[in-house]
Structure formats: structure tokens, C-alpha cells
Scaffold this motif. Structure first.
Motif, PDB file in Angstrom:
ATOM      1  N   THR A 187       0.824  -1.204   0.000  1.00  0.00           N
ATOM      2  CA  THR A 187       0.000   0.000   0.000  1.00  0.00           C
ATOM      3  C   THR A 187       0.859   1.255   0.000  1.00  0.00           C
ATOM      4  OG1 THR A 187      -0.211  -0.170   2.417  1.00  0.00           O
ATOM      5  CG2 THR A 187      -1.981  -1.108   1.082  1.00  0.00           C
ATOM      6  N   LYS A 188       2.020   1.210   0.641  1.00  0.00           N
ATOM      7  CA  LYS A 188       2.913   2.378   0.616  1.00  0.00           C
ATOM      8  C   LYS A 188       3.359   2.671  -0.813  1.00  0.00           C
ATOM      9  CE  LYS A 188       7.123   4.364   2.579  1.00  0.00           C
ATOM     10  NZ  LYS A 188       7.545   4.953   1.291  1.00  0.00           N
ATOM     11  N   ASP A 189       3.740   1.629  -1.540  1.00  0.00           N
ATOM     12  CA  ASP A 189       4.147   1.808  -2.931  1.00  0.00           C
ATOM     13  C   ASP A 189       3.002   2.411  -3.745  1.00  0.00           C
ATOM     14  OD1 ASP A 189       5.625   1.575  -5.339  1.00  0.00           O
ATOM     15  OD2 ASP A 189       4.707  -0.356  -5.754  1.00  0.00           O
ATOM     16  N   PHE A 190       1.804   1.902  -3.529  1.00  0.00           N
ATOM     17  CA  PHE A 190       0.641   2.422  -4.244  1.00  0.00           C
ATOM     18  C   PHE A 190       0.417   3.900  -3.944  1.00  0.00           C
ATOM     19  CE2 PHE A 190      -3.861   3.561  -4.075  1.00  0.00           C
ATOM     20  CZ  PHE A 190      -4.230   3.354  -5.400  1.00  0.00           C
ATOM     21  N   TYR A 191       0.373   4.265  -2.665  1.00  0.00           N
ATOM     22  CA  TYR A 191       0.082   5.651  -2.301  1.00  0.00           C
ATOM     23  C   TYR A 191       1.234   6.593  -2.659  1.00  0.00           C
ATOM     24  CZ  TYR A 191      -4.256   4.448   0.085  1.00  0.00           C
ATOM     25  OH  TYR A 191      -5.537   4.025   0.360  1.00  0.00           O
ATOM     26  N   ASP A 192       2.446   6.066  -2.711  1.00  0.00           N
ATOM     27  CA  ASP A 192       3.588   6.884  -3.141  1.00  0.00           C
ATOM     28  C   ASP A 192       3.575   7.133  -4.647  1.00  0.00           C
ATOM     29  OD1 ASP A 192       4.548   7.073  -0.580  1.00  0.00           O
ATOM     30  OD2 ASP A 192       6.114   5.552  -0.827  1.00  0.00           O
ATOM     31  N   THR A 193       2.884   6.260  -5.391  1.00  0.00           N
ATOM     32  CA  THR A 193       2.971   6.291  -6.852  1.00  0.00           C
ATOM     33  C   THR A 193       1.707   6.798  -7.535  1.00  0.00           C
ATOM     34  OG1 THR A 193       4.507   4.410  -6.780  1.00  0.00           O
ATOM     35  CG2 THR A 193       3.459   4.898  -8.904  1.00  0.00           C
ATOM     36  N   VAL A 194       0.580   6.187  -7.229  1.00  0.00           N
ATOM     37  CA  VAL A 194      -0.624   6.407  -8.040  1.00  0.00           C
ATOM     38  C   VAL A 194      -1.250   7.792  -7.854  1.00  0.00           C
ATOM     39  CG1 VAL A 194      -2.967   5.584  -8.482  1.00  0.00           C
ATOM     40  CG2 VAL A 194      -1.064   3.965  -8.340  1.00  0.00           C
ATOM     41  N   PRO A 195      -1.422   8.320  -6.635  1.00  0.00           N
ATOM     42  CA  PRO A 195      -1.976   9.670  -6.547  1.00  0.00           C
ATOM     43  C   PRO A 195      -1.165  10.705  -7.317  1.00  0.00           C
ATOM     44  CG  PRO A 195      -2.089   8.605  -4.421  1.00  0.00           C
ATOM     45  CD  PRO A 195      -1.274   7.706  -5.295  1.00  0.00           C
ATOM     46  N   ALA A 196       0.161  10.562  -7.313  1.00  0.00           N
ATOM     47  CA  ALA A 196       1.003  11.489  -8.076  1.00  0.00           C
ATOM     48  C   ALA A 196       0.778  11.319  -9.572  1.00  0.00           C
ATOM     49  CB  ALA A 196       2.477  11.256  -7.734  1.00  0.00           C
ATOM     50  N   MET A 197       0.606  10.080 -10.046  1.00  0.00           N
ATOM     51  CA  MET A 197       0.313   9.848 -11.462  1.00  0.00           C
ATOM     52  C   MET A 197      -1.019  10.471 -11.852  1.00  0.00           C
ATOM     53  SD  MET A 197       1.560   5.875 -11.988  1.00  0.00           S
ATOM     54  CE  MET A 197       1.315   5.900 -13.776  1.00  0.00           C
ATOM     55  N   ILE A 198      -1.999  10.380 -10.957  1.00  0.00           N
ATOM     56  CA  ILE A 198      -3.304  10.993 -11.221  1.00  0.00           C
ATOM     57  C   ILE A 198      -3.167  12.506 -11.318  1.00  0.00           C
ATOM     58  CG2 ILE A 198      -5.609  11.394 -10.261  1.00  0.00           C
ATOM     59  CD1 ILE A 198      -5.357   8.598  -8.942  1.00  0.00           C
ATOM     60  N   ALA A 199      -2.438  13.089 -10.366  1.00  0.00           N
ATOM     61  CA  ALA A 199      -2.261  14.545 -10.347  1.00  0.00           C
ATOM     62  C   ALA A 199      -1.558  15.047 -11.603  1.00  0.00           C
ATOM     63  CB  ALA A 199      -1.495  14.963  -9.100  1.00  0.00           C
ATOM     64  N   LYS A 200      -0.630  14.257 -12.129  1.00  0.00           N
ATOM     65  CA  LYS A 200       0.112  14.641 -13.330  1.00  0.00           C
ATOM     66  C   LYS A 200      -0.660  14.376 -14.616  1.00  0.00           C
ATOM     67  CE  LYS A 200       4.648  13.651 -11.250  1.00  0.00           C
ATOM     68  NZ  LYS A 200       5.797  12.710 -11.272  1.00  0.00           N
ATOM     69  N   GLY A 201      -1.762  13.652 -14.515  1.00  0.00           N
ATOM     70  CA  GLY A 201      -2.515  13.290 -15.709  1.00  0.00           C
ATOM     71  C   GLY A 201      -2.022  12.026 -16.372  1.00  0.00           C
ATOM     72  N   ASP A 202      -1.101  11.290 -15.724  1.00  0.00           N
ATOM     73  CA  ASP A 202      -0.611  10.034 -16.289  1.00  0.00           C
ATOM     74  C   ASP A 202      -1.645   8.916 -16.151  1.00  0.00           C
ATOM     75  OD1 ASP A 202       1.786  11.197 -16.988  1.00  0.00           O
ATOM     76  OD2 ASP A 202       2.792  10.618 -15.129  1.00  0.00           O
ATOM     77  N   ILE A 203      -2.555   9.057 -15.206  1.00  0.00           N
ATOM     78  CA  ILE A 203      -3.710   8.165 -15.089  1.00  0.00           C
ATOM     79  C   ILE A 203      -4.964   9.030 -15.143  1.00  0.00           C
ATOM     80  CG2 ILE A 203      -5.034   6.682 -13.529  1.00  0.00           C
ATOM     81  CD1 ILE A 203      -2.447   5.452 -12.593  1.00  0.00           C
TER      82      ILE A 203
END
Length: 344
Positions: A292-308
Motif C-alpha cells: 500500500t505504501k508503494d501504491f500511495y507513493d505512486t498512483v496519486p502522483a500519477m493521477i495529479a500529473k494526468g498520467d492516469i
């Protein structure tokens, strides 16, 4: 402060076939709560902001005697699922008023949570809408991200077939696959959803209701990875279209959830002759802190950048829960189904 209404959405009866709003589940506003004096017993008082509506909830609408990987809902009690809320009062040093928290909660406006072992404080450094944390940055996003990392064994240039490719899990799987350099085939149940899949980079996007899945896979396969959210005849088509040593990630089978007579897949011998790896996947088995740490470190930032990129299908108020559940089961939702209880 005088007591205030504490609306709830209750499980009312076990459905046969599709759940019926107002019959299978009902909204109830008979309860009240005094936010200043309600006993917390060492826990926290939470104001609910958003709840997730997910396909697996249908499987919890069963007799309690029927065992499964999650407990059945109790008739007369609130439904439950992952949600986000804000802490109003706390008797636990790990939480303070104003903290935003994520966990499995009952569907009610105010919640006294005494078991806080699995309650997570959300940092939200990216300042995403809180509803995002029950979707792309919540359990559906975790399902896609963790399942893809653990089971896909993806290699650049391979081909993946993703079902429900416009949905909250499938759309993220498709985008992760594109980031890894794969060719993505994806299906959905409307032309509008097909257009969304094209916008997120799907190479071959099609409406399975108007286009023959078998023919699409014959033309654009073979497939090296199959992400299954639907089961049934689509799983059968994927087995025929699989390359040798393909990986099947069995995440859901929504085509079967409301059927009284399950579809019988007729070509399971492909598992042997093609030496397929078939993995049943529940994200609940992969919720260790490092995952979960890897997920929260990675995915919210990808969403904010528009990568997801993702879609949300928001309904406002606990009264709308039954309607949202039916929409998800029948495929009428457009994006992640979210019940917004309060803005803050």
C-alpha cells in the motif's frame, strides 16, 4: 448540540437476479446522533464524505450461511464498503479532528469507529478530490496497480486484453499496460465507453454488445495477458485467443453475478495445451504495508500529473445507493460509481 439525523442505507432482503432499489436495499433516516456526547469508547467519530459502489457488493447480498471470501451483509443493518470521511472527535492518539481517513465503513452519515486497526489517514499531498480516494486512488486503483505488478509479468511489445476497459479497474489496467509498452485490446458495453478507452490510449477498443469478441481477438491477437472482470463467454473467447504461456488474471466475473444458471466455459483444455498461468486475484490478499505504501507513493502522483485518467459517476446522498448498485451491476454507470454523502 441537539441530536442530528444519521441517515443509513440498509440491506433489506436477499435478491434473486438484479438487486432492486427500495426493495433489496432501503434508505432509513429514523436514527439520530448527538455529535457532542455520543460515546466513542476509545475510538473516533467520523463524518462520511464518500462511499465506493463496487461489483463485488452483489456477492455480499446472500444468506449468511453461504460462505465466501467476505462476510454476507446482515438484513436490517447498513451496507458497507470502502469510504472516506473526516474525523470530528477522537479518543485515539493516532487520529485528530480534521484528519481525513479511509477504511471499510458502514453506509451511514456519521460513524463511531472503535476498531481503528485498518483506518488509514490520507495525506493527499496532491490535493485530489476526496472522492478520488474511493476510486482511482482507492481500492479499485489498488486492485489494478497491485494486480498488474504482481501477476502480469508484462514485457514490452506484448498484447493484453482488458475487459470492462472503461471501468474503474479496467481503465487503470489499460493505462498501466500502455506505460509498460504493451498493445492493449479492451472491451466495454457502450459506444460512449469505447470513445473513452480510445482517449486513454487503448489500441483496439470495441463494444462487445455490437462487435464479436471472438472476431476481434482473432484479428488483433493472440493475447499474452488477459485481465478478466467479466468471465462467461468472454473468458471462453480469451482462452481460445491466448498465446502459449499467457497469463490470465481473474479479478472478477460480473457477467455471472446476477445469473441463476452460471455460464459453463467449454474450452478449459486450453489451460493445459497452451500452458497458461491462471491467477485468481483478490486485492485483500495484497494489503501489506509495503504494497500500500508503494501504491500511495505512486498512483496519486500519477493521477495529479494526468498520467492516469479516470471517470467518476457520482450520485449525491445515501438515498441513491440502491440506484448506484443496480447501475454497476447492469453496466449503466459511466466511470467509478461514487456516493457523495457530504462535501466536507
Amino acid at each position: 448540540m441537539a441530536p442530528v439525523k444519521n441517515g443509513r442505507h440498509l440491506f433489506n432482503e436477499i435478491p434473486v437476479g438484479y438487486p432492486i432499489p427500495g426493495k433489496t436495499t432501503v434508505y432509513d433516516d429514523s436514527q439520530t446522533i448527538d455529535l457532542d456526547t455520543v460515546q466513542l469508547n476509545g475510538g473516533i467519530l467520523i463524518k462520511a464524505l464518500a462511499f465506493s459502489i463496487d461489483p463485488y457488493m452483489r456477492g455480499m447480498m446472500r444468506p449468511a450461511t453461504v460462505k465466501s471470501y467476505v462476510p454476507a451483509y446482515t438484513i436490517g443493518k447498513p451496507l458497507g464498503n470502502s469510504g472516506v470521511g473526516v474525523v470530528l472527535r477522537s479518543e485515539n492518539s493516532s487520529f485528530k479532528p480534521g484528519d481525513h481517513v479511509y477504511a471499510y465503513f458502514p453506509f451511514q452519515e456519521y460513524i463511531v469507529q472503535t476498531d481503528v486497526a485498518n483506518v488509514r489517514v490520507l495525506e493527499n499531498k496532491e490535493n485530489l478530490p476526496w472522492s478520488t480516494y474511493v476510486g482511482a486512488a482507492g481500492m479499485p486503483g489498488q486492485t489494478a496497480y497491485i494486480g498488474w505488478k504482481v501477476f502480469s509479468k508484462a514485457k514490452k511489445g506484448e498484447t493484453v486484453f482488458v475487459t470492462t476497459g472503461a471501468g474503474p479497474v479496467g481503465s487503470i489496467v489499460a493505462q498501466l499496460a500502455k506505460h509498460d509498452g504493451l498493445k492493449v485490446i479492451a472491451s466495454a458495453g457502450s459506444d460512449e465507453k469505447v470513445e473513452f478507452m480510445k482517449k486513454i490510449g487503448v489500441d483496439v477498443a470495441f463494444n462487445y454488445k455490437t462487435t464479436d469478441t471472438v472476431k476481434v481477438l482473432e484479428e488483433h491477437g493472440p493475447i499474452d495477458i488477459y485481465w478478466d472482470n467479466v468471465g462467461g463467454a468472454t473468458l471462453e473467447a480469451a482462452l481460445d485467443a491466448a498465446s502459449n504461456f499467457a497469463r490470465f488474471i481473474e479479478c472478477g466475473m460480473i457477467s455471472q453475478y446476477n445469473e441463476t444458471s452460471p455460464y459453463g466455459v467449454k474450452n478449459l483444455w486450453n489451460i493445459i495445451t497452451k500452458r497458461l498461468s491462471v491467477n485468481g486475484f483478490l486485492v485483500l490478499d495484497h494489503m501489506a504495508p509495503e504494497s500500500t505504501k508503494d501504491f500511495y507513493d505512486t498512483v496519486p502522483a500519477m493521477i495529479a500529473k494526468g498520467d492516469i485518467v479516470f471517470l467518476e459517476d457520482k450520485k449525491y446522498g445515501l438515498e441513491k445507493v440502491g440506484e448506484a448498485i443496480l447501475d454497476v451491476q447492469s453496466g449503466k454507470n459511466h466511470g467509478k460509481s461514487v456516493i457523495v454523502v457530504a462535501e466536507e
